[in-house]
Each structure stands twice: as structure tokens, then as C-alpha cells.
Design an enzyme around this catalytic site. Structure first.
Site, PDB file in Angstrom:
ATOM      1  N   GLY A 101       0.807  -1.221   0.000  1.00 36.61           N
ATOM      2  CA  GLY A 101       0.000   0.000   0.000  1.00 36.61           C
ATOM      3  C   GLY A 101       0.836   1.266   0.000  1.00 36.61           C
ATOM      4  N   GLY A 103       2.467   2.322  -2.751  1.00 33.90           N
ATOM      5  CA  GLY A 103       2.551   2.825  -4.121  1.00 33.90           C
ATOM      6  C   GLY A 103       3.719   2.281  -4.924  1.00 33.90           C
ATOM      7  N   SER A 104       4.197   1.089  -4.526  1.00 31.46           N
ATOM      8  CA  SER A 104       5.380   0.539  -5.202  1.00 31.46           C
ATOM      9  C   SER A 104       5.193   0.393  -6.717  1.00 31.46           C
ATOM     10  CB  SER A 104       5.726  -0.817  -4.567  1.00 31.46           C
ATOM     11  OG  SER A 104       6.612  -1.514  -5.367  1.00 31.46           O
ATOM     12  N   SER A 105       4.058  -0.200  -7.141  1.00 33.22           N
ATOM     13  CA  SER A 105       3.906  -0.467  -8.577  1.00 33.22           C
ATOM     14  C   SER A 105       3.856   0.834  -9.379  1.00 33.22           C
ATOM     15  CB  SER A 105       2.667  -1.322  -8.854  1.00 33.22           C
ATOM     16  OG  SER A 105       1.507  -0.631  -8.461  1.00 33.22           O
ATOM     17  N   ALA A 106       3.145   1.844  -8.841  1.00 33.43           N
ATOM     18  CA  ALA A 106       3.077   3.127  -9.568  1.00 33.43           C
ATOM     19  C   ALA A 106       4.449   3.794  -9.596  1.00 33.43           C
ATOM     20  CB  ALA A 106       2.060   4.050  -8.906  1.00 33.43           C
ATOM     21  N   ASP A 148      -3.013   6.314  -6.578  1.00 33.18           N
ATOM     22  CA  ASP A 148      -1.566   6.055  -6.463  1.00 33.18           C
ATOM     23  C   ASP A 148      -0.798   6.876  -7.502  1.00 33.18           C
ATOM     24  OD1 ASP A 148      -2.549   4.173  -4.759  1.00 33.18           O
ATOM     25  OD2 ASP A 148      -1.189   2.583  -5.394  1.00 33.18           O
TER      26      ASP A 148
HETATM   27  O1  PMV Z   1      -3.076  -0.812  -1.901  1.00 29.99           O
HETATM   28  P1  PMV Z   1      -2.905   0.495  -2.586  1.00 29.99           P
HETATM   29  O2  PMV Z   1      -2.017   1.421  -1.909  1.00 29.99           O
HETATM   30  O3  PMV Z   1      -2.638   0.391  -4.056  1.00 29.99           O
HETATM   31  O4  PMV Z   1      -4.282   1.305  -2.408  1.00 29.99           O
HETATM   32  C1  PMV Z   1      -5.411   0.962  -3.057  1.00 29.99           C
HETATM   33  C2  PMV Z   1      -6.467   1.944  -2.678  1.00 29.99           C
HETATM   34  C3  PMV Z   1      -7.855   1.376  -2.943  1.00 29.99           C
HETATM   35  O5  PMV Z   1      -8.751   2.441  -2.651  1.00 29.99           O
HETATM   36  C4  PMV Z   1      -8.161   0.206  -2.037  1.00 29.99           C
HETATM   37  C5  PMV Z   1      -8.032   0.928  -4.381  1.00 29.99           C
HETATM   38  C6  PMV Z   1      -8.007   2.056  -5.385  1.00 29.99           C
HETATM   39  O6  PMV Z   1      -7.879   1.742  -6.572  1.00 29.99           O
HETATM   40  O7  PMV Z   1      -8.150   3.229  -5.010  1.00 29.99           O
END
Ligand code: PMV
Length: 314
Positions: A101, A103-106, A148
Site C-alpha cells: 500500500g 505505491g510501489s507499482s506506480a 496512487d
Molecule cells: O493498496 P494500494 O495502496 O494500491 O491502495 C489501493 C487503494 C484502494 O482504494 C483500495 C483501491 C483504489 O484503486 O483506489
């Protein structure tokens, strides 16, 4: 002859409030988290195109499914330049733990897109950066809200509503954000699908919970603008309780949230998709933040970070 080299950077992000609800049109608040980051360096080589990252060391075309978003965007950009993968040696160094969560992939996509444009001496507009990052994020996350990408590309705190132009979030919080990593890979896609199933099974209840998160997020925005740190903490803990009701937390996350609260955090909640990944907690001063971080580590966190919101977000 001078060696051709391309360099690109990307930073991490933290969702303060509004995850999951943002998928259904509610606002979310997110901040850049430069304590973790990615650097992509591309050098020329005489060999076939190679990629070196935490998930793969070898030919770009042999990369595993896990990084198919990244590989797709690399191939599409190279194709758009009328160039070839051969002769590229792509090295990705990241301090962002993947699938937590943050933002690693982005960030990996953004750093690599920037490095490719740099390597081929092309200028990269923000619209193009969004377009390419979206290619990768759609493959990784299915149908992401885009939060992200927005943070990683803009590198500033944002009040974000899906498919609307995001607005800068005025941050006047004088306090410390502690991030605690459960060490478990978060499962954003799965968590998002769980919320969707709950929505289909009981739309009235789910819509109420989503709306409650949205209301808390709007209040939190005001608290952040007014430096009302205790109120912000209260909103965070309420948001976590709703995220539990939505079924996206788990025992490890709840344990770290309780640990933070038992050690006088002003608030704490999961951040990002949930089902693993990280929690965030709020403290009014550095020594309390250090204590909370240490207690998180004693109680199962694999790593912690402390951000001075009064300084690092200015
Ligand atoms: O897990 P992360 O940091 O990519 O966060 C996703 C956030 C969500 O609201 C759960 C999904 C989204 O696409 O916004």
C-alpha cells in the site's frame, strides 16, 4: 564513446484517509512518502534486453506475471519510439516494499517511464506520464481509482476524487506519521473485490459504510488544514473501524493499530488496500512517535518509518 544512460525516479505514497471509498466516488486524502523511493537506471549493453529488479533478473521478455504491467509499458514505449528492447540494460533499485500500500507499482512504473524517456532523449509531458503509468497500473490493479498514480506523479498532498481533477491538499499538521509494515503482502485486488461482493450482497449497508468513510475524509481534510491533530487522529480510528466492517483489515493490521493506540497514538488505521500491508499512526511529538515505532516492532511489525508532517510535507 560516451555511454548512453537514462535515469528516472519515483517516490512512495501513503493514503491518509478514504481508501476503498475512493473506488465508489468518495474523496481520499493522500500524501507523497519520499522516505521510500525507486530509481531506475538504463544503460546500453551489447546483449539482449535485460531487467534487474526485485522480482526478476534476466531477459525483459522472460519477466514473471507479477511484473507484466511494467513489462507491457516498457514494450509499448519502446515500440512508440520505433526502438528495440535489444541493447537495453534496465536496473530498478527500490526501497519501497512491494504490495504494502505504499505505491510501489506506480512508483516503479513512473521511475522506469522517466528513465526510458531520458535514455532516448525524449521530452515527457505529464499527460503522457499519466497515460503510460495507467497502462501498467490497470494490469496490476484491475480498475484502480488512480490515486496512487496521482500522488506518485504530482508529488504533493492531494484531495482526490476518482476521474476528477485532483486538488492540492493544504497540509498544516504539526505532528508525526508513523508507518508500520506487517510484512505481509497486501492484497489490494482481492480486498477491492471483497468490497464489491459486499456491495452486491447488501448495497444499502455497504453504501452507508462507504459514505461514512467519505464524510470522515472530508472532516479530516479540514482538520489537516487547521492543525487539529487530535480530531484527525479520531477520524483515523473511526475510519479503521469502518474498514474492519467492510472486511478489508486482518489480525496483523488490527494488532498493529491496537498497539499504536495502546501507546497513546492520537489515531491509527490501515492504509491502502488492506488484507496485509501497512498501518499508519499519528503522534504529536517525536519521542512519542519513536516509542510507538518501537512498540510496533516489538509487536510484529517488520519495519517502521517516521515522517515529520510539519517539515517533510512543506
Ligand atoms: O493498496 P494500494 O495502496 O494500491 O491502495 C489501493 C487503494 C484502494 O482504494 C483500495 C483501491 C483504489 O484503486 O483506489
Amino acid at each position: 564513446m560516451d555511454e548512453n544512460i537514462g535515469i528516472g525516479n519515483g517516490i512512495g505514497k501513503i493514503i491518509l484517509m478514504g481508501e476503498h471509498a475512493v473506488v465508489y466516488g468518495q474523496p481520499a486524502l493522500a500524501i507523497p512518502f519520499p522516505l521510500v523511493n525507486v530509481k531506475t537506471i538504463i544503460r546500453s549493453s551489447k546483449e539482449a534486453g535485460k531487467l534487474n529488479c526485485s522480482f526478476h533478473k534476466g531477459l525483459i521478455i522472460d519477466g514473471p506475471k507479477k511484473i507484466s504491467g511494467l513489462i507491457t509499458v516498457i514494450k509499448q514505449i519502446i515500440h512508440s519510439f520505433d526502438e528495440k528492447l535489444e541493447g537495453l540494460n534496465i536496473n530498478i533499485e527500490s526501497s519501497i516494499p512491494p504490495e504494502r500500500g505504499m505505491g510501489s507499482s506506480a512508483a516503479v512504473a513512473v521511475a522506469t517511464i522517466r528513465a526510458l524517456y531520458d535514455y532516448f532523449n525524449k521530452s515527457l509531458g505529464i499527460g503522457e506520464l499519466f497515460k503510460w503509468t495507467k497502462v501498467s497500473e490497470k494490469i496490476v490493479h484491475g480498475n484502480p481509482s488512480g490515486i496512487d498514480m496521482a500522488i506518485v506523479i504530482n508529488e504533493q498532498p492531494l484531495y482526490y476524487i476518482k476521474e476528477k481533477p485532483s486538488t492540492p491538499l493544504e497540509c498544516n499538521i504539526d505532528g508525526y506519521l508513523i508507518v508500520g509494515d506487517t510484512g505481509q503482502m497486501g492484497q489490494t485486488k482481492f480486498a477491492v473485490s471483497k468490497v464489491r461482493e459486499a456491495m452486491e450482497a447488501n448495497p444499502q449497508r455497504s453504501n452507508r459504510l462507504i459514505k461514512e468513510i467519505g464524510d470522515l475524509t472530508n472532516k479530516a481534510k479540514i482538520y489537516i488544514q487547521r492543525n487539529a491533530i487530535s480530531d484527525l487522529g479520531q477520524s483515523m480510528i473511526k475510519a479503521h473501524e469502518i474498514l474492519i466492517e467492510l472486511g478489508v483489515s486482518n489480525n496483523s493490521l488490527d494488532n498493529l493499530v491496537s498497539t499504536a493506540m495502546n501507546n497513546n497514538a492520537l489515531g491509527a488505521k490501515l492504509t491502502g488496500g488492506g488484507q496485509g500491508g501497512c498501518i499508519i499512526a499519528l503522534a504529536s511529538n517525536k519521542s512519542r512517535a519513536n516509542l510507538i515505532a518501537n512498540k510496533l516492532l516489538e509487536n510484529g511489525a517488520k519495519d517502521t518509518w517516521i515522517m515529520d508532517m510539519g517539515v517533510d510535507l512543506q
